[in-house]
Motif scaffolding. Structure first.
Motif, PDB file in Angstrom:
ATOM      1  N   TYR A  36      41.039  37.314  31.017  1.00 52.88           N
ATOM      2  CA  TYR A  36      40.503  37.624  32.150  1.00 52.88           C
ATOM      3  C   TYR A  36      39.237  38.352  31.905  1.00 52.88           C
ATOM      4  O   TYR A  36      38.877  38.972  30.957  1.00 52.88           O
ATOM      5  N   CYS A  37      38.533  38.475  33.258  1.00 58.11           N
ATOM      6  CA  CYS A  37      37.138  38.961  33.335  1.00 58.11           C
ATOM      7  C   CYS A  37      37.351  40.460  33.267  1.00 58.11           C
ATOM      8  O   CYS A  37      38.521  41.077  33.782  1.00 58.11           O
ATOM      9  N   TYR A  38      36.190  41.597  33.091  1.00 52.92           N
ATOM     10  CA  TYR A  38      36.227  42.728  33.600  1.00 52.92           C
ATOM     11  C   TYR A  38      35.309  43.244  34.470  1.00 52.92           C
ATOM     12  O   TYR A  38      34.316  42.546  34.748  1.00 52.92           O
ATOM     13  N   THR A  39      35.633  44.271  35.368  1.00 54.85           N
ATOM     14  CA  THR A  39      34.850  44.558  36.734  1.00 54.85           C
ATOM     15  C   THR A  39      33.716  45.579  35.991  1.00 54.85           C
ATOM     16  O   THR A  39      33.688  46.020  34.754  1.00 54.85           O
ATOM     17  N   SER A  40      32.762  45.804  36.857  1.00 56.05           N
ATOM     18  CA  SER A  40      31.802  47.100  36.272  1.00 56.05           C
ATOM     19  C   SER A  40      32.258  48.192  36.022  1.00 56.05           C
ATOM     20  O   SER A  40      31.517  49.117  35.374  1.00 56.05           O
ATOM     21  N   THR A  41      33.741  48.346  36.470  1.00 53.82           N
ATOM     22  CA  THR A  41      34.048  49.919  35.881  1.00 53.82           C
ATOM     23  C   THR A  41      35.254  49.605  35.061  1.00 53.82           C
ATOM     24  O   THR A  41      35.734  50.498  34.556  1.00 53.82           O
ATOM     25  N   CYS A  42      34.849  48.569  34.211  1.00 51.48           N
ATOM     26  CA  CYS A  42      35.898  48.368  33.069  1.00 51.48           C
ATOM     27  C   CYS A  42      37.381  47.979  33.502  1.00 51.48           C
ATOM     28  O   CYS A  42      38.149  47.972  32.483  1.00 51.48           O
ATOM     29  N   ALA A  43      37.665  47.655  34.609  1.00 53.52           N
ATOM     30  CA  ALA A  43      39.054  47.532  34.914  1.00 53.52           C
ATOM     31  C   ALA A  43      39.193  46.165  34.691  1.00 53.52           C
ATOM     32  O   ALA A  43      38.279  45.331  35.116  1.00 53.52           O
ATOM     33  N   LEU A  44      40.550  45.621  34.328  1.00 51.69           N
ATOM     34  CA  LEU A  44      40.757  44.265  34.113  1.00 51.69           C
ATOM     35  C   LEU A  44      40.899  43.526  35.594  1.00 51.69           C
ATOM     36  O   LEU A  44      41.583  43.988  36.233  1.00 51.69           O
ATOM     37  N   SER A  45      40.095  42.383  35.780  1.00 53.54           N
ATOM     38  CA  SER A  45      40.075  41.996  37.112  1.00 53.54           C
ATOM     39  C   SER A  45      41.191  40.877  37.190  1.00 53.54           C
ATOM     40  O   SER A  45      41.899  40.826  36.184  1.00 53.54           O
ATOM     41  N   ASP A  46      41.482  40.160  38.171  1.00 52.46           N
ATOM     42  CA  ASP A  46      42.308  39.132  38.448  1.00 52.46           C
ATOM     43  C   ASP A  46      41.709  37.700  38.198  1.00 52.46           C
ATOM     44  O   ASP A  46      42.301  36.747  38.502  1.00 52.46           O
ATOM     45  N   VAL A  47      40.481  37.929  37.672  1.00 48.49           N
ATOM     46  CA  VAL A  47      39.610  36.639  37.585  1.00 48.49           C
ATOM     47  C   VAL A  47      39.787  35.881  36.157  1.00 48.49           C
ATOM     48  O   VAL A  47      39.692  36.513  35.314  1.00 48.49           O
ATOM     49  N   THR A  48      40.283  34.529  36.215  1.00 43.57           N
ATOM     50  CA  THR A  48      40.518  33.972  35.052  1.00 43.57           C
ATOM     51  C   THR A  48      40.095  32.280  35.331  1.00 43.57           C
ATOM     52  O   THR A  48      40.557  32.198  36.546  1.00 43.57           O
ATOM     53  N   PRO A  49      39.496  31.588  34.602  1.00 42.95           N
ATOM     54  CA  PRO A  49      39.018  31.886  33.165  1.00 42.95           C
ATOM     55  C   PRO A  49      37.773  32.975  33.366  1.00 42.95           C
ATOM     56  O   PRO A  49      37.314  33.245  34.412  1.00 42.95           O
ATOM     57  N   CYS A  50      37.329  33.049  32.228  1.00 42.06           N
ATOM     58  CA  CYS A  50      36.067  33.986  31.874  1.00 42.06           C
ATOM     59  C   CYS A  50      35.110  33.357  30.972  1.00 42.06           C
ATOM     60  O   CYS A  50      35.480  32.562  30.132  1.00 42.06           O
ATOM     61  N   ALA A  51      33.948  33.748  31.017  1.00 45.12           N
ATOM     62  CA  ALA A  51      32.921  33.535  29.927  1.00 45.12           C
ATOM     63  C   ALA A  51      33.306  34.467  28.744  1.00 45.12           C
ATOM     64  O   ALA A  51      33.853  35.421  28.741  1.00 45.12           O
ATOM     65  N   VAL A  52      33.014  33.658  27.711  1.00 39.65           N
ATOM     66  CA  VAL A  52      33.133  34.639  26.271  1.00 39.65           C
ATOM     67  C   VAL A  52      32.431  35.715  26.360  1.00 39.65           C
ATOM     68  O   VAL A  52      32.866  36.966  25.984  1.00 39.65           O
ATOM     69  N   ALA A  53      31.027  35.618  26.718  1.00 32.45           N
ATOM     70  CA  ALA A  53      30.197  36.881  26.721  1.00 32.45           C
ATOM     71  C   ALA A  53      29.476  36.936  28.110  1.00 32.45           C
ATOM     72  O   ALA A  53      28.831  35.719  28.376  1.00 32.45           O
ATOM     73  N   TYR A  54      29.609  38.176  28.820  1.00 27.19           N
ATOM     74  CA  TYR A  54      29.243  38.133  30.091  1.00 27.19           C
ATOM     75  C   TYR A  54      28.271  39.177  30.410  1.00 27.19           C
ATOM     76  O   TYR A  54      28.345  40.225  29.943  1.00 27.19           O
ATOM     77  N   THR A  83      33.793  30.670  21.488  1.00 27.47           N
ATOM     78  CA  THR A  83      34.693  29.627  21.959  1.00 27.47           C
ATOM     79  C   THR A  83      35.731  29.810  23.015  1.00 27.47           C
ATOM     80  O   THR A  83      36.108  31.190  23.105  1.00 27.47           O
ATOM     81  N   GLY A  84      36.402  28.811  23.662  1.00 25.57           N
ATOM     82  CA  GLY A  84      37.378  29.072  24.356  1.00 25.57           C
ATOM     83  C   GLY A  84      37.159  29.554  25.926  1.00 25.57           C
ATOM     84  O   GLY A  84      37.954  29.829  26.642  1.00 25.57           O
ATOM     85  N   GLY A  85      35.911  29.897  26.208  1.00 26.02           N
ATOM     86  CA  GLY A  85      35.519  30.126  27.471  1.00 26.02           C
ATOM     87  C   GLY A  85      35.542  28.957  28.558  1.00 26.02           C
ATOM     88  O   GLY A  85      35.302  27.903  28.375  1.00 26.02           O
ATOM     89  N   GLY A  86      35.740  29.658  29.754  1.00 24.48           N
ATOM     90  CA  GLY A  86      35.799  28.814  30.845  1.00 24.48           C
ATOM     91  C   GLY A  86      35.082  28.781  32.020  1.00 24.48           C
ATOM     92  O   GLY A  86      35.100  28.072  32.937  1.00 24.48           O
ATOM     93  N   GLY A  87      34.254  29.978  32.026  1.00 22.69           N
ATOM     94  CA  GLY A  87      33.144  30.036  33.004  1.00 22.69           C
ATOM     95  C   GLY A  87      33.678  30.979  33.852  1.00 22.69           C
ATOM     96  O   GLY A  87      34.757  31.439  34.121  1.00 22.69           O
ATOM     97  N   LEU A  88      32.511  31.472  34.695  1.00 25.59           N
ATOM     98  CA  LEU A  88      32.904  32.381  36.066  1.00 25.59           C
ATOM     99  C   LEU A  88      32.401  31.757  37.178  1.00 25.59           C
ATOM    100  O   LEU A  88      31.805  30.863  37.379  1.00 25.59           O
ATOM    101  N   ASN A  89      33.325  31.944  38.132  1.00 31.93           N
ATOM    102  CA  ASN A  89      33.207  31.308  39.501  1.00 31.93           C
ATOM    103  C   ASN A  89      32.419  32.114  40.258  1.00 31.93           C
ATOM    104  O   ASN A  89      32.644  33.480  40.874  1.00 31.93           O
ATOM    105  N   GLN A  90      31.274  31.551  40.693  1.00 33.76           N
ATOM    106  CA  GLN A  90      30.437  32.437  41.568  1.00 33.76           C
ATOM    107  C   GLN A  90      30.368  31.725  43.129  1.00 33.76           C
ATOM    108  O   GLN A  90      30.658  30.539  43.316  1.00 33.76           O
ATOM    109  N   THR A  91      30.576  32.659  43.964  1.00 36.88           N
ATOM    110  CA  THR A  91      30.509  32.285  45.449  1.00 36.88           C
ATOM    111  C   THR A  91      29.506  33.329  46.063  1.00 36.88           C
ATOM    112  O   THR A  91      29.043  34.340  45.639  1.00 36.88           O
ATOM    113  N   CYS A  92      29.461  32.728  47.292  1.00 40.79           N
ATOM    114  CA  CYS A  92      28.002  33.392  48.046  1.00 40.79           C
ATOM    115  C   CYS A  92      28.315  33.397  49.560  1.00 40.79           C
ATOM    116  O   CYS A  92      29.290  32.353  49.909  1.00 40.79           O
TER     117      CYS A  92
END
Length: 224
Positions: free
Chosen positions: A48-66, A86-95
């Protein structure tokens, strides 16, 4: 992901090993392996990705390095050096305009100017339902008010895949841009001395899909 004691920056040195992690970078913090990518792997499979407060988000997949927003000074901010990524799935961007994009399975850089050097960005595959896929290996982009002048050098970028689902029709197309690297409109990275090979953008068998840039898709309008 730790927020304490990072305001002044610093370098995290990583010993050889296999790390099933997705990493979020903060300004002026660098991560370097001690012995190189042959013996030091970061694998974001299932992470899963991490938020700006270092909390584990509910977003998956994530980039390897963000790199979500870092230093603006080219070559003097964050550094990622010496890893097999390796093994990254990307980040989903919405706007608010209705965009829905998967980007940066291996490395995702937005409004940041890190140095990416001596890494192997291999086997990262954009995933998910969005019809727009950008930059399976490395994604670099900046907003109108941002800066993304990354230095990308001496890396191997290989076997990364940007292959979106097919579009619905000619009025609702799908896009797969930049199997290896995607550079967005307002970014101005330095890309030199890399080996970029065997990356994939799109699939000729899919209907209503526009694909380009198996190695690099460059759309930058940045003026130095």
């Amino acid at each position: 992901c730790e927020l304490k004691d990072i305001s002044g920056g610093g370098t995290v040195k990583v010993l050889p090993g296999y790390y099933n992690e997705a990493i979020r970078f903060f300004p002026w913090v660098s991560v370097k392996s001690t012995d190189g990518p042959e013996v030091t792997t970061i694998d974001a499979t299932g992470q899963y990705c991490y938020t700006s407060t270092c909390a584990l988000s509910d977003v998956t997949p994530c980039a390897v390095a963000y790199f979500p927003t870092g230093s603006a000074t080219q070559g003097r901010g964050e550094t990622l050096e010496g890893f097999h990524l390796t093994g990254g799935g990307g980040l989903n961007q919405t706007c608010s305009g209705g965009c829905d994009i998967m980007s940066g399975a291996g490395i995702f850089i937005l409004n940041s100017s890190p140095t990416i050097t001596k890494n192997e960005v291999v086997g990262n595959i954009l995933q998910g339902d969005p019809k727009v896929y950008y930059g399976a290996g490395i994604y670099v982009h900046a907003s109108l008010s941002g800066t993304a002048n990354a230095v990308i050098t001496q890396n191997l970028v290989e076997y990364n895949v940007a292959d979106s689902p097919p579009g619905q029709n000619q009025s609702n197309l799908a896009f797969s841009l930049g199997g290896g690297i995607y550079v967005g409109y307002n970014a101005g990275p330095v890309i030199e001395g890399n080996t970029i090979r065997n990356n994939t953008a799109g699939d000729l068998s899919k209907n209503n899909q526009i694909a380009t840039g198996g190695g690099i898709a460059l759309y930058s309008k940045w003026d130095a």
